[in-house]
Design an enzyme around this catalytic site. Structure first.
Site, mmCIF file in Angstrom:
data_model
loop_
_atom_site.group_PDB
_atom_site.id
_atom_site.type_symbol
_atom_site.label_atom_id
_atom_site.label_comp_id
_atom_site.label_asym_id
_atom_site.label_seq_id
_atom_site.Cartn_x
_atom_site.Cartn_y
_atom_site.Cartn_z
ATOM 1 N N HIS A 1 0.811 -1.215 0.000
ATOM 2 C CA HIS A 1 0.000 0.000 0.000
ATOM 3 C C HIS A 1 0.850 1.272 0.000
ATOM 4 O O HIS A 1 0.332 2.378 -0.161
ATOM 5 C CB HIS A 1 -0.941 0.009 1.211
ATOM 6 C CG HIS A 1 -2.236 0.711 0.956
ATOM 7 N ND1 HIS A 1 -2.482 1.451 -0.174
ATOM 8 C CD2 HIS A 1 -3.368 0.784 1.701
ATOM 9 C CE1 HIS A 1 -3.700 1.954 -0.125
ATOM 10 N NE2 HIS A 1 -4.267 1.566 1.004
ATOM 11 N N ASP B 1 -2.282 2.089 -4.574
ATOM 12 C CA ASP B 1 -3.553 2.414 -3.928
ATOM 13 C C ASP B 1 -4.613 1.384 -4.307
ATOM 14 O O ASP B 1 -4.457 0.637 -5.284
ATOM 15 C CB ASP B 1 -4.023 3.809 -4.341
ATOM 16 C CG ASP B 1 -3.113 4.905 -3.793
ATOM 17 O OD1 ASP B 1 -2.536 4.693 -2.706
ATOM 18 O OD2 ASP B 1 -2.993 5.952 -4.455
#
Length: 434
Positions: free
Chosen positions: A407, A411
């Protein structure tokens, strides 16, 4: 002339290897390029071939020993006397192997130290009886490793016959005793003074080299990257029908089986080309876009897991991908991979569904930023809607795919776009397979 067999350097960054199995014994004839022993490094497991033809006259390190590269591990050629001397010195220098062990791989029978002929034939005397009693009162000969194994498994070493030099109890002796008789119920010499220790379910066995490296890297990966997972269900009916229709012809024409993996790999490559962030890495705080797609294919082995890499997958046809995947998987299982073939991956496929699971939530193979887990393929009732909005129920071949991603770089929107493209390619497959 005797020929030395040395521990090879399996890659520039490899400085040692663990001998996991000897495929020949002292006295066996070997042919040139015939597999001689197996090794395990932090990159790959491999069979090491004999450099010459001849007779194996010495093994200098036992199974389980970790040896630096270019060290002489065996000798091919020489005389019978040299063979005996080398084997004896190897046992004295390395009686315990210096590495992990596996009770399931114990030899069926080990040589026993024998007494001189006159001692076996002579009748016992009072003096001899006293000497035997005195010897039994002394602790038996053994190494610290053997004594630790005995302590951990509540064994009395005085009850175990030693096969080593002068009756020394070796690691193989104590492991064979464990496999035949199990653990002792209480620690020797402390049965009255200390409370009973709970019995372990099985002997404690050190991790193999490969399993230790896997454990280390999985912990590092979770610590480095914030893992996020997203799961998509893909209608594989078109692929399933195409494969069923073409698999016999494909194998006959090209000499390789048509599995689902090359379809999935080709769809992943096409999606990675369109969304390169999923093929990127974060290295030293900088976003690094890879110029090629090096596709890792996880292969489950009986002794661990390995991820060979299909390099420059974006430039390969469907047939070339199929052949590369089959070749790497076969050589991974037969320990024929080279170190460079398990390095440099940029994106990994792992087939957790082959064992019947719906899907898995995989851990990243650092420094990659994404990994795709393949779930089980099953027929299910599915609601289909036609162009006019009419719903029908049909039996379809459905499969779960789980994308794990870092992450810090990727995204949820990036992951979603990638997975939708991946899904679209598979559900509307149009690529030629020849």
């Amino acid at each position: 002339m005797p020929t030395d067999v040395v521990m090879p350097q399996m890659g520039e960054s490899i400085f040692e290897g663990t001998i996991t199995k000897w495929l020949k014994r002292v006295g066996d004839a070997v042919q040139i390029d015939e597999p001689l022993f197996e090794i395990s490094t932090d990159k790959v497991d491999a069979e090491i071939p004999s450099p010459v033809a001849g007779v194996l006259t010495a093994i200098n390190f036992p199974e389980g020993a970790t040896v630096e590269v270019d060290t002489v591990v065996a000798v091919i050629g020489g005389t019978a006397s040299a063979e005996t001397a080398s084997a004896t010195s190897a046992e004295k220098l390395h009686p315990e192997g210096g590495g992990g062990f596996n009770p399931r791989k114990l030899p069926a029978e080990l040589p026993r130290a024998s007494a001189p002929e006159e001692e076996r034939s002579a009748p016992p005397s009072a003096t001899h009886a006293v000497a035997v009693q005195s010897d039994s009162a002394r602790p038996p000969r053994s190494s610290p490793l053997v004594r630790r194994i005995a302590k951990d498994n509540h064994l009395d070493l005085r009850q175990i016959a030693g096969s080593g030099s002068e009756g020394r109890i070796t690691k193989e002796d104590v492991l064979r005793h464990l496999s035949q008789h199990g653990q002792g119920s209480e620690a020797p010499q402390a049965q009255l003074a200390a409370p009973q220790v709970p019995q372990l379910a099985a002997p404690q066995v050190p991790l193999t080299k490969m399993r230790a490296i896997i454990a280390q890297r999985m912990v590092e990966s979770v610590r480095i990257s914030p893992h996020v997972h997203t799961v998509y269900k893909v209608d594989m009916t078109r692929i399933a029908r195409l494969r069923e229709r073409e698999k016999a012809r494909f194998e006959q024409q090209h000499g390789v089986k048509l599995t689902y993996m090359p379809f999935i790999a080709a769809a992943a490559v096409q999606s990675l080309v369109k969304f390169p962030i999923v093929n990127a890495s974060l290295i030293d705080g900088l976003l690094h876009y890879h110029s090629n797609i090096n596709l890792g294919i996880a292969v489950a082995l009986e002794w661990g897991l390995i991820v060979p890499v299909v390099r420059q997958a974006e430039g390969r046809s469907f047939l070339e991908l199929t052949r590369a995947i089959a070749d790497l998987a076969e050589r991974a299982r037969t320990k024929k991979l080279l170190p460079d073939e398990v390095q440099g991956g940029t994106f990994t496929l792992t087939n957790s569904g082959v064992f019947g699971g719906e899907f898995g939530t995989p851990i990243l193979n650092q420094p990659e930023s994404a990994i795709l887990a393949i779930g089980g393929l099953r027929k299910e009732p599915v609601v289909l809607t036609d162009a006019e909005g009419n719903d029908t129920i049909a039996i379809r071949s459905m499969q779960h795919f789980c994308l794990g991603f870092d992450h810090r770089l990727i995204d949820g929107a990036d992951a979603g776009r990638f997975m939708r493209e991946f899904q679209r390619v598979l559900e509307s497959w149009e690529k030629p397979i020849d």
